[in-house]
Design a protein around this motif. Structure first.
Motif, PDB file in Angstrom:
ATOM      1  N   LYS A 244       0.838  -1.209   0.000  1.00 33.02           N
ATOM      2  CA  LYS A 244       0.000   0.000   0.000  1.00 33.02           C
ATOM      3  C   LYS A 244       0.868   1.252   0.000  1.00 33.02           C
ATOM      4  O   LYS A 244       0.680   2.151  -0.811  1.00 33.02           O
ATOM      5  CB  LYS A 244      -0.923   0.024   1.226  1.00 33.02           C
ATOM      6  CG  LYS A 244      -1.830  -1.170   1.337  1.00 33.02           C
ATOM      7  CD  LYS A 244      -2.745  -1.041   2.532  1.00 33.02           C
ATOM      8  CE  LYS A 244      -2.008  -0.917   3.852  1.00 33.02           C
ATOM      9  NZ  LYS A 244      -1.302  -2.153   4.249  1.00 33.02           N
ATOM     10  N   SER A 245       1.812   1.281   0.931  1.00 31.99           N
ATOM     11  CA  SER A 245       2.671   2.472   1.004  1.00 31.99           C
ATOM     12  C   SER A 245       3.532   2.595  -0.244  1.00 31.99           C
ATOM     13  O   SER A 245       3.789   3.700  -0.721  1.00 31.99           O
ATOM     14  CB  SER A 245       3.555   2.412   2.248  1.00 31.99           C
ATOM     15  OG  SER A 245       2.750   2.373   3.404  1.00 31.99           O
ATOM     16  N   THR A 246       3.957   1.456  -0.780  1.00 37.04           N
ATOM     17  CA  THR A 246       4.757   1.508  -2.008  1.00 37.04           C
ATOM     18  C   THR A 246       3.937   2.089  -3.155  1.00 37.04           C
ATOM     19  O   THR A 246       4.440   2.896  -3.938  1.00 37.04           O
ATOM     20  CB  THR A 246       5.285   0.106  -2.359  1.00 37.04           C
ATOM     21  OG1 THR A 246       5.988  -0.409  -1.230  1.00 37.04           O
ATOM     22  CG2 THR A 246       6.206   0.138  -3.557  1.00 37.04           C
ATOM     23  N   LEU A 289      -1.156  10.769   2.425  1.00 37.45           N
ATOM     24  CA  LEU A 289      -1.349  10.601   3.871  1.00 37.45           C
ATOM     25  C   LEU A 289      -1.321   9.099   4.127  1.00 37.45           C
ATOM     26  O   LEU A 289      -2.264   8.385   3.807  1.00 37.45           O
ATOM     27  CB  LEU A 289      -2.680  11.215   4.326  1.00 37.45           C
ATOM     28  CG  LEU A 289      -2.777  12.749   4.264  1.00 37.45           C
ATOM     29  CD1 LEU A 289      -4.167  13.219   4.675  1.00 37.45           C
ATOM     30  CD2 LEU A 289      -1.720  13.399   5.153  1.00 37.45           C
ATOM     31  N   ASP A 290      -0.208   8.643   4.665  1.00 40.32           N
ATOM     32  CA  ASP A 290       0.010   7.209   4.810  1.00 40.32           C
ATOM     33  C   ASP A 290      -0.496   6.695   6.159  1.00 40.32           C
ATOM     34  O   ASP A 290      -0.313   7.330   7.188  1.00 40.32           O
ATOM     35  CB  ASP A 290       1.519   6.933   4.687  1.00 40.32           C
ATOM     36  CG  ASP A 290       1.838   5.447   4.629  1.00 40.32           C
ATOM     37  OD1 ASP A 290       1.184   4.742   3.834  1.00 40.32           O
ATOM     38  OD2 ASP A 290       2.727   4.997   5.368  1.00 40.32           O
ATOM     39  N   GLU A 291      -1.119   5.557   6.101  1.00 41.02           N
ATOM     40  CA  GLU A 291      -1.434   4.745   7.273  1.00 41.02           C
ATOM     41  C   GLU A 291      -2.386   5.359   8.307  1.00 41.02           C
ATOM     42  O   GLU A 291      -1.955   5.987   9.284  1.00 41.02           O
ATOM     43  CB  GLU A 291      -0.115   4.314   7.955  1.00 41.02           C
ATOM     44  CG  GLU A 291      -0.297   3.156   8.890  1.00 41.02           C
ATOM     45  CD  GLU A 291      -1.103   2.015   8.297  1.00 41.02           C
ATOM     46  OE1 GLU A 291      -2.310   1.928   8.596  1.00 41.02           O
ATOM     47  OE2 GLU A 291      -0.546   1.213   7.516  1.00 41.02           O
ATOM     48  N   THR A 292      -3.646   5.145   8.073  1.00 41.71           N
ATOM     49  CA  THR A 292      -4.666   5.638   9.023  1.00 41.71           C
ATOM     50  C   THR A 292      -4.445   5.073  10.429  1.00 41.71           C
ATOM     51  O   THR A 292      -4.894   5.660  11.397  1.00 41.71           O
ATOM     52  CB  THR A 292      -6.079   5.261   8.554  1.00 41.71           C
ATOM     53  OG1 THR A 292      -6.086   3.878   8.209  1.00 41.71           O
ATOM     54  CG2 THR A 292      -6.511   6.082   7.360  1.00 41.71           C
TER      55      THR A 292
HETATM   56 MG   LIG Z   1       2.356   1.037   4.723  1.00 44.70          MG
END
Ligand SMILES: [Mg+2]
Ligand SMILES: Nc1ncnc2c1ncn2[C@@H]1O[C@H](COP(=O)(O)OP(=O)(O)OP(=O)(O)O)[C@@H](O)[C@H]1O
Length: 645
Positions: A244-246, A289-292
Motif C-alpha cells: 500500500k505504502s509503495t 497521507l500514509d497509514e490511518t
Molecule cells: Mg504502509
C-alpha cells in the motif's frame, strides 16, 4: 523568510576566490548605483554626514558606519497578491551570499539583523537603524532597474492565477510558502534522475492495476482546475505488507522525493492543522497521507475526509486565524489497514473517496514482494520528472485553440462511461473524479510520460466495485433488519426494560423463543434498537440470497449504520438485553426509518407489535445451517479476511 537562493541575479557582486587570502573587490549589480551620501569603503558602508563649523562653513564630512561590508538589494520578487520579497546580497570574506527576505524583514533593521545575523550579514543590532535607512535609500535610488526586473513568486505549488503551473521551487518560478511547516515539504519537490530512468523504475507496475490507479491519481489533480473539479481522495486499504505504502510512493514519485525520510511523504499522524497546511501547499498536485492506523484520534480521519472536498480548511479564530479557511485543490492518496471510509459517516465524504481494497502488489508471494521492493528502491533515486512533464504538456494542450474544450469533452465521455457502469448512487457521484483519474492516465501515456496505457473502463469498474458491493450489501442487509423488527417486534424488549432479567414481572415476560433484542437509547440518547448477533445472523442467513453477518458488519461499520464501542472501534457497542449488558448490533431508529422510503418509515413499537406480523417466526436456532459458501464475492469467515487476504 530565508531562502537558499544562490544566484544573485543581474550582474553578481564579485564572486572572489581568485586570491582567496585577500578580500576581492565588490561591485554592485549591473545598473545599480550607491545611494547619495553612502560610500562603500574597504571595511564597510558608511554614510557621509555633512558637517559645518561654528560659523556654518562646511568642514570635512563625518562618516557614520552602516555595515561592516558590502550590502545590496539585488532583486525584488512579488506574489500575485502583491506581497514582496527581496534578495539581499553581501560579501562574506570570499564569496557572495544572497538571501531572500520578506519586505517586512528588509524594512525592519533589527528583524533583518536577527534573521540573517547567524549567516553572516555584516550588520549588528547597534547599527540596524542605519542599515534600515540605507536599504530604503538603496531601493529608492535603484527603483527603476529593480522594478524592471521583478520576479514573479508563487506561494504554493501547482496552478497559479496567471495560468502557470509551478511543480517545484524555481520551476518555473521561486516559491515562498505561506507557513513554515510547508518549507520542508516544498524542499522534497524537485527532480532527480531522468524521465527515462523513472519510466524504467516504474515499469514493473504495469502488472498491478491498483498501483496503476495510484500512479494515475498522482497526475489527476493537475486536471481538476481545468475540469472544474474539487478535491477528492483515493484510499488504498488492506492487510499489512501488501504494497500500500509503495503504491502511494509510486504516485508521489511523479512529483517529489517519495522517501519516508522526506516531508513530501505525509502520514495520518499529523494534527488537523498540519494536514490542512500540507493540503494548502497544493493546487493541482497530490498529497500522500500514509497509514490511518497511526492517526491520533479516529475522528481526525473523518474530519479530513469531510474537509478535503470542500477545497478549503476549517474556519479558525483567535491565535489560529493564519490557519483559517486555507484553500487547496488536490487529491489525497491515503493508505491504511482499515479503509478510510470506515472512519466516516458523512455521505458527502463517502462520495469523494475512491476506495481500492485489493492488495496493490497482488497475492503472488515472492514475485509481489520482489516487484514491490524493487520499485520502492528504484524510485528513491529517480523522481520528480513525470509530473512537471505532464504539466508542461497540459499547458500546451490548454494553449491550443479548443484545447480546454477537448479536455472537458474527453472527460465528459469518460464520466458518462463510469457513471453508466456504476452500481449505485454513491458510485455514480464518484464517476467524475474516477473519469479525471482515467483521463490523466490516458494523457500521461499519449504524451510519452507513462510507459503503459490506461486500464479499460471495465477494469476500473471491477476494482471500484468492491466498495459498491459493500454499499449495496449494507443497504440490502438493512432491509432484512427492518423486516425482522417488523415481524418479530414482540421479541424486542420495550424501552427501559432491557436491564430487567427474565425473572422479572409481567411487563417483561419473556416471549416464546426469547428476546432477540431491546429498544434502547444509543450513546447520543437517540432511540435505537439493539439486536443480538445470533438472531440477526440467522435472519440474514435465511435471506435469499443469504447474507453473511460478518461481512455486512464491516459495511455497516463503515457506513456508520451500527454503533461501535468507542474504546474498541472494531467491536460492537454494548446494550442491555434480557438483563445482561452484551455486545449487540445497535441501529438508531433514524437509520431504520431510512431516508425517504415510505414503507420503511415509522417502525414504531405499534408497527412492530402489529399482531399480523407476529405470526412469522424466525427459523428455529436448530435449523441454522453452516454458513453456506457464497459466490457473491464475500465468502465467509471473519471480518476483513475475505477482502484483505
Ligand atoms: Mg504502509
Ligand atoms: N503484495 C505483496 N505481497 C508480498 N509482499 C509484499 C507485497 N507488497 C509489498 N510486499 C513487501 O512488503 C514490503 C513493504 O511494502 P509496503 O510498505 O508498501 O506495504 P504496506 O502494505 O504499506 O504495509 P504496512 O501495512 O506494513 O504499511 C515491500 O517492500 C515488499 O517487500
Amino acid at each position: 523568510m530565508v531562502s537558499t537562493t544562490a544566484d544573485p541575479g543581474g550582474s553578481p557582486p564579485d564572486e572572489g576566490g581568485a586570491q582567496p587570502a585577500q578580500r576581492s573587490t565588490w561591485s554592485l549589480p549591473a545598473g545599480h548605483t550607491m545611494p547619495e551620501n553612502y560610500k562603500l569603503l574597504r571595511d564597510g558602508i558608511f554614510q557621509e554626514v555633512p558637517r559645518t563649523d561654528r560659523q556654518g562653513n562646511p568642514v570635512e564630512a563625518k562618516f557614520v558606519r552602516v555595515s561592516y561590508g558590502p550590502l545590496a538589494v539585488v532583486r525584488k520578487y512579488a506574489s500575485a497578491d502583491g506581497e514582496q520579497w527581496f534578495d539581499v546580497a553581501w560579501h562574506d570574506g570570499r564569496r557572495t551570499v544572497v538571501r531572500r527576505v520578506s519586505g517586512a524583514t528588509l524594512r525592519g533593521g533589527v528583524k533583518l539583523v536577527r534573521e540573517l545575523g547567524s549567516i553572516g550579514i555584516p550588520l549588528f543590532e547597534g547599527n540596524a537603524g542605519k542599515a534600515e535607512q540605507y536599504l530604503a535609500a538603496y531601493l529608492v535610488t535603484n527603483a527603476e532597474v529593480i522594478e524592471d526586473n521583478v520576479v514573479k513568486l508563487a506561494r504554493y505549488l501547482g496552478w497559479q492565477s496567471d495560468g502557470t503551473f509551478v511543480s517545484s521551487d524555481g520551476a518555473p518560478c521561486p516559491v515562498e510558502v505561506a507557513h513554515v511547516e510547508q518549507e520542508p515539504i516544498l524542499s522534497a519537490y524537485r527532480p532527480a534522475g531522468t524521465l527515462k530512468q523513472w519510466q524504467a523504475s516504474i515499469a514493473p507496475v504495469e502488472r498491478y492495476p491498483t498501483v496503476r490507479i495510484a500512479l494515475a491519481a498522482a497526475f489527476a489533480p493537475a486536471l481538476f482546475a481545468p475540469l472544474r473539479l474539487r478535491s477528492c481522495a483515493v484510499d488504498i486499504s488492506g492487510r499489512s505488507t501488501r504494497g500500500k505504502s509503495t503504491a502511494a510512493a509510486v504516485g508521489l514519485s511523479v512529483w517529489a522525493n517519495p522517501s519516508e525520510e522526506f516531508q513530501a511523504w505525509g502520514t495520518w499522524k499529523s494534527g488537523m492543522i498540519g494536514i490542512e497546511k500540507r493540503l494548502n501547499l497544493m493546487r493541482g498536485l497530490p498529497v500522500v497521507l500514509d497509514e490511518t492506523r497511526v492517526v491520533k484520534h479516529a475522528d481526525l480521519v473523518d474530519q479530513v475526509l469531510y474537509q478535503v472536498p470542500m477545497d478549503h480548511g476549517t474556519a479558525r479564530g483567535g491565535n489560529y486565524t493564519s490557519a483559517s479557511m486555507l484553500p487547496w485543490n488536490t487529491l489525497v492518496l491515503s493508505t491504511g489497514e482499515q479503509p478510510a471510509l470506515s472512519f466516516t459517516s458523512h455521505e458527502g465524504a463517502a462520495a469523494r473517496v475512491i476506495s481500492l481494497r485489493r492488495p496493490p502488489f497482488g497475492r503472488e508471494g515472492e514475485r509481489s514482494a520482489a516487484d514491490a521492493e524493487g520499485v520502492r528502491l528504484a524510485i528513491l533515486t529517480t523522481y520528480g520528472t513525470a509530473g512537471p512533464a505532464f504539466a508542461a504538456r497540459l499547458i500546451e494542450m490548454l494553449a491550443e485553440q479548443d484545447g480546454l474544450e477537448q479536455l472537458r469533452k474527453r472527460h465528459d465521455v469518460l464520466a458518462d462511461e463510469h457513471s453508466g457502469a456504476a452500481g449505485n448512487d454513491v458510485a455514480r457521484r464518484r464517476s467524475r473524479h474516477v473519469a479525471a483519474i482515467h483521463l490523466a492516465t490516458q494523457l500521461a501515456h499519449e504524451w510519452g510520460i507513462v510507459p503503459f496505457g490506461a486500464l479499460e473502463t471495465a477494469d476500473w469498474t471491477e476494482l471500484l466495485s468492491e466498495e459498491e458491493a459493500r454499499e449495496d450489501r449494507g443497504a440490502m442487509a438493512l432491509e432484512v433488519v427492518r423486516a425482522l423488527i417488523a415481524s418479530q417486534g414482540h421479541r424486542v424488549q420495550p424501552l427501559s426494560t432491557g436491564k430487567i432479567g427474565a425473572a422479572a414481572g409481567a411487563l417483561t415476560m419473556t416471549p416464546p423463543g426469547g428476546w432477540i433484542g431491546a429498544h434502547v437509547e444509543d450513546r447520543n440518547g437517540q432511540p435505537a434498537v439493539a439486536l443480538l448477533p445470533g438472531d440477526l445472523d440467522r435472519a440474514l442467513s435465511a435471506n435469499r440470497p443469504p447474507i453473511v453477518l460478518d461481512a455486512v458488519k464491516e459495511a455497516w461499520t463503515e457506513a456508520g449504520t451500527i454503533a461501535m464501542d468507542p474504546k474498541r472501534p472494531k467491536s460492537l457497542d454494548r446494550a442491555y438485553i434480557s438483563g445482561k449488558r452484551v455486545r449487540a448490533f445497535i441501529f438508531t431508529s433514524a437509520t431504520l426509518d431510512g431516508p425517504d422510503d415510505e414503507e420503511q418509515s415509522g417502525q414504531s413499537d405499534q408497527d412492530a407489535t402489529d399482531p399480523r406480523t407476529q405470526q412469522e417466526a424466525l427459523p428455529a436456532p436448530s435449523a441454522h445451517p453452516e454458513q453456506p459458501a457464497l459466490d457473491n464475492g464475500w465468502g465467509s469467515g471473519t471480518i476483513g479476511e475475505d477482502v484483505n487476504s
